[in-house]
Scaffold this active site. Structure first.
Site, short mmCIF file in Angstrom:
data_model
loop_
_atom_site.label_atom_id
_atom_site.label_comp_id
_atom_site.label_asym_id
_atom_site.label_seq_id
_atom_site.Cartn_x
_atom_site.Cartn_y
_atom_site.Cartn_z
N CYS A 182 46.76 39.66 33.65
CA CYS A 182 46.18 39.75 34.98
C CYS A 182 45.87 41.21 35.28
O CYS A 182 46.72 42.08 35.09
CB CYS A 182 47.15 39.18 36.01
N ASP A 189 48.55 36.04 30.53
CA ASP A 189 47.81 34.79 30.56
C ASP A 189 47.65 34.32 29.12
O ASP A 189 47.01 34.99 28.30
CB ASP A 189 46.43 34.99 31.20
#
Length: 274
Positions: A182, A189
């Site tokens: 992120c 992620d």
């Protein structure tokens, strides 16, 4: 101002339980597209498929209702919707009485289309196992290649090569080793990526090194997939190309961007990690 640092990301948050469309936080796609050389007309078609696993509201008599939701945001929309704001918005229905499922659907369509700046498709389904079986992305995995890797960010497009002297191939390659972060919180992620192409054979070891070089890279899901598409097109020059990433869920949402030279619409195959 619609930039990540002005979003709810990385900040202490009050989780409202009443409907509030102002919670949705759009972020323009234009800045990142300019960074990777994407201009109008877009060099791809595509869609961002979101799956929501924590959607619930009250019916007209106050009884809770739960559903799974699928949202399809077109790649040509001017904005992405920041994921934490999306979760906060959906959570706002948890204590909200809604006259009917059709009324909820109409509200979601209106609010999300306004935030994205283009029509968003919404599908609600029962939160039961039937119809939601897991499956693998189609294609041949490159994850077992015996390669030494030492680059984990920023993405190294120079790893991508194709053998222009060889005959044209048509193949689908898959990796479960995609990871990015992120851009505001630094949270990881995790995802799987499918690369389907027709053209000169892409060097698989170089492709795997390239994908792993996203590991410490800070960028939103949609931006990573567009970067992969642009880099593969520029370095390998396939006749046809599709890039599809299936990310694991965070905050009850998973995001699955798809970019392609074709106009086809992808299925929504839930992976084992989703």
């Amino acid at each position: 101002m619609s930039t990540p640092e002005h979003s709810p990301l990385g900040k202490t948050t009050v989780y409202a339980d009443r409907y509030d469309p102002a919670l949705l936080f759009p972020i323009p796609r234009s800045a990142k597209r300019e960074e990777i050389g994407v201009a109008e007309p877009l060099p791809f078609h595509g869609i961002d498929i979101w799956n929501a696993y924590e959607l619930s509201w009250l019916d007209a008599r106050g009884k809770p209702v739960a559903a799974l939701a699928e949202f399809r945001v077109p790649a040509e929309s001017p904005n992405i919707i920041e994921s934490k704001s999306f979760k906060l918005y959906l959570n706002g229905f948890s204590q909200e009485r809604v006259a009917s499922t059709d009324a909820l659907l109409a509200t979601l369509l209106r609010d999300l289309s306004a935030a994205a700046g283009a029509p968003v498709q919404v599908l609600l389904t029962e939160p039961r196992a039937k119809g939601h079986a897991t499956t693998d992305l189609a294609g041949e995995s490159i994850d077992d290649l015996d390669v030494e890797i030492s680059d984990y960010g920023p993405p190294r497009a120079d790893y991508l090569t194709a053998d222009a002297a060889s005959s044209t191939v048509e193949e689908t390659l898959v990796s479960d080793l995609l990871r990015s972060n992120c851009p505001v919180t630094g949270q990881p992620d995790w995802g799987s990526v499918q690369i389907r192409y027709r053209g000169a054979p892409i060097d698989r070891e170089g492709l795997l090194r390239y994908l792993v070089s996203f590991r410490n890279h800070n960028e939103f899901h949609e931006q990573c997939v567009e970067r992969i598409f642009v880099d593969v097109m520029a370095r390998c020059r396939p006749e046809q190309l599709s890039v599809y990433a299936r990310y694991t869920r965070r905050g009850g949402l998973d995001i699955n961007p798809y970019r392609s030279t074709g106009t086809d619409t992808p299925d929504n195959p839930r992976g084992a990690r989703q």
